[in-house]
Design a protein around this motif. Structure first.
Motif, PDB file in Angstrom:
ATOM      1  N   VAL A  44     -16.445  -5.007  40.670  1.00  7.85           N
ATOM      2  CA  VAL A  44     -14.883  -5.397  40.624  1.00  7.85           C
ATOM      3  C   VAL A  44     -14.927  -6.640  41.604  1.00  7.85           C
ATOM      4  O   VAL A  44     -15.211  -6.488  42.832  1.00  7.85           O
ATOM      5  N   PRO A  45     -14.393  -7.696  40.970  1.00  7.95           N
ATOM      6  CA  PRO A  45     -14.313  -8.857  41.885  1.00  7.95           C
ATOM      7  C   PRO A  45     -13.142  -8.837  42.685  1.00  7.95           C
ATOM      8  O   PRO A  45     -12.130  -8.235  42.191  1.00  7.95           O
ATOM      9  N   GLU A  46     -13.054  -9.664  43.757  1.00 12.07           N
ATOM     10  CA  GLU A  46     -11.709  -9.994  44.226  1.00 12.07           C
ATOM     11  C   GLU A  46     -10.886 -10.832  43.401  1.00 12.07           C
ATOM     12  O   GLU A  46     -11.375 -11.895  43.052  1.00 12.07           O
ATOM     13  N   ALA A  47      -9.600 -10.423  43.236  1.00 14.53           N
ATOM     14  CA  ALA A  47      -8.795 -11.209  42.324  1.00 14.53           C
ATOM     15  C   ALA A  47      -8.194 -12.531  42.949  1.00 14.53           C
ATOM     16  O   ALA A  47      -7.196 -12.507  43.334  1.00 14.53           O
ATOM     17  N   GLY A  48      -9.176 -13.649  42.812  1.00 13.30           N
ATOM     18  CA  GLY A  48      -8.906 -14.730  43.374  1.00 13.30           C
ATOM     19  C   GLY A  48      -7.894 -15.760  42.475  1.00 13.30           C
ATOM     20  O   GLY A  48      -7.173 -16.288  42.717  1.00 13.30           O
ATOM     21  N   SER A  49      -8.255 -15.246  41.147  1.00 14.32           N
ATOM     22  CA  SER A  49      -7.603 -16.231  39.859  1.00 14.32           C
ATOM     23  C   SER A  49      -7.870 -15.368  38.646  1.00 14.32           C
ATOM     24  O   SER A  49      -8.560 -14.478  38.485  1.00 14.32           O
ATOM     25  N   GLN A  50      -6.848 -15.729  37.865  1.00 13.97           N
ATOM     26  CA  GLN A  50      -7.095 -15.267  36.484  1.00 13.97           C
ATOM     27  C   GLN A  50      -8.188 -15.363  35.858  1.00 13.97           C
ATOM     28  O   GLN A  50      -8.772 -14.489  34.878  1.00 13.97           O
ATOM     29  N   ALA A  51      -8.912 -16.310  35.952  1.00 11.54           N
ATOM     30  CA  ALA A  51     -10.271 -16.694  35.247  1.00 11.54           C
ATOM     31  C   ALA A  51     -11.178 -15.583  35.842  1.00 11.54           C
ATOM     32  O   ALA A  51     -12.135 -15.010  34.794  1.00 11.54           O
ATOM     33  N   ILE A  52     -11.233 -15.424  37.184  1.00 16.24           N
ATOM     34  CA  ILE A  52     -12.132 -14.293  37.539  1.00 16.24           C
ATOM     35  C   ILE A  52     -11.969 -12.842  36.869  1.00 16.24           C
ATOM     36  O   ILE A  52     -12.765 -12.203  36.427  1.00 16.24           O
ATOM     37  N   VAL A  53     -10.555 -12.556  36.958  1.00 19.65           N
ATOM     38  CA  VAL A  53     -10.230 -11.095  36.308  1.00 19.65           C
ATOM     39  C   VAL A  53     -10.716 -11.411  34.651  1.00 19.65           C
ATOM     40  O   VAL A  53     -11.187 -10.272  34.457  1.00 19.65           O
ATOM     41  N   ALA A  54     -10.221 -12.447  34.289  1.00 18.70           N
ATOM     42  CA  ALA A  54     -10.692 -12.463  32.524  1.00 18.70           C
ATOM     43  C   ALA A  54     -12.193 -12.263  32.448  1.00 18.70           C
ATOM     44  O   ALA A  54     -12.603 -11.496  31.474  1.00 18.70           O
ATOM     45  N   THR A  55     -12.895 -12.927  33.355  1.00 17.07           N
ATOM     46  CA  THR A  55     -14.307 -12.989  33.163  1.00 17.07           C
ATOM     47  C   THR A  55     -14.753 -11.520  33.376  1.00 17.07           C
ATOM     48  O   THR A  55     -15.797 -10.751  32.559  1.00 17.07           O
ATOM     49  N   TYR A  56     -14.124 -10.939  34.658  1.00 20.98           N
ATOM     50  CA  TYR A  56     -14.517  -9.290  34.800  1.00 20.98           C
ATOM     51  C   TYR A  56     -14.209  -8.469  33.463  1.00 20.98           C
ATOM     52  O   TYR A  56     -14.922  -7.530  33.200  1.00 20.98           O
ATOM     53  N   ILE A  57     -13.020  -8.807  32.850  1.00 21.01           N
ATOM     54  CA  ILE A  57     -12.594  -7.904  31.883  1.00 21.01           C
ATOM     55  C   ILE A  57     -13.652  -8.074  30.682  1.00 21.01           C
ATOM     56  O   ILE A  57     -14.180  -7.153  29.944  1.00 21.01           O
ATOM     57  N   VAL A  58     -14.026  -9.260  30.416  1.00 20.16           N
ATOM     58  CA  VAL A  58     -15.006  -9.381  29.115  1.00 20.16           C
ATOM     59  C   VAL A  58     -16.477  -8.692  29.569  1.00 20.16           C
ATOM     60  O   VAL A  58     -16.947  -8.114  28.845  1.00 20.16           O
ATOM     61  N   ALA A  59     -16.855  -8.810  30.702  1.00 25.43           N
ATOM     62  CA  ALA A  59     -18.207  -8.229  31.150  1.00 25.43           C
ATOM     63  C   ALA A  59     -18.034  -6.674  31.052  1.00 25.43           C
ATOM     64  O   ALA A  59     -18.796  -5.996  30.796  1.00 25.43           O
ATOM     65  N   LEU A  60     -16.854  -6.143  31.670  1.00 24.24           N
ATOM     66  CA  LEU A  60     -16.555  -4.739  31.434  1.00 24.24           C
ATOM     67  C   LEU A  60     -16.510  -4.283  29.956  1.00 24.24           C
ATOM     68  O   LEU A  60     -17.054  -3.194  29.551  1.00 24.24           O
ATOM     69  N   TRP A  61     -16.220  -4.932  29.195  1.00 31.23           N
ATOM     70  CA  TRP A  61     -15.930  -4.600  27.512  1.00 31.23           C
ATOM     71  C   TRP A  61     -17.356  -4.792  27.247  1.00 31.23           C
ATOM     72  O   TRP A  61     -17.621  -3.961  26.146  1.00 31.23           O
ATOM     73  N   GLN A  62     -18.159  -5.712  27.629  1.00 29.93           N
ATOM     74  CA  GLN A  62     -19.502  -5.861  26.953  1.00 29.93           C
ATOM     75  C   GLN A  62     -20.403  -4.620  27.285  1.00 29.93           C
ATOM     76  O   GLN A  62     -21.132  -4.005  26.651  1.00 29.93           O
TER      77      GLN A  62
END
Length: 80
Positions: A44-62
């Motif tokens: 789980v990344p530190e939510a610095g930006s929406q791009a980081i959160v979106a990248t995390y969600i995609v990796a979690l879905w994969q």
């Protein structure tokens, strides 16, 4: 007389050929070790930006999709 005929009829039913022997063999399907593991969930990344959160969600879905594909392959192998 009726009893004798009935007895002969019953005995003649038993005189047929013996039932064929059946052999039961149980088999366990071979599952490749790759199907028994899943991709690790991303950290789980530190939510610095929406791009980081979106990248995390995609990796979690994969990672979840990897496990769903493995479970489907195992289900197919066991159904055969």
């Amino acid at each position: 007389m009726r009893r004798a005929i009935l007895l002969l009829l019953l005995l003649s039913g038993c005189a047929g050929s013996p039932a064929p022997a059946t052999r039961i063999v149980t088999m366990t399907p071979e599952l490749p070790p790759a199907l028994l593991t899943c991709d690790a969930a991303p950290a789980v990344p530190e939510a610095g930006s929406q791009a980081i959160v979106a990248t995390y969600i995609v990796a979690l879905w994969q990672a979840g999709q990897d496990c769903r594909a493995h479970v489907a392959a195992i289900r197919t192998a066991l159904a055969k």
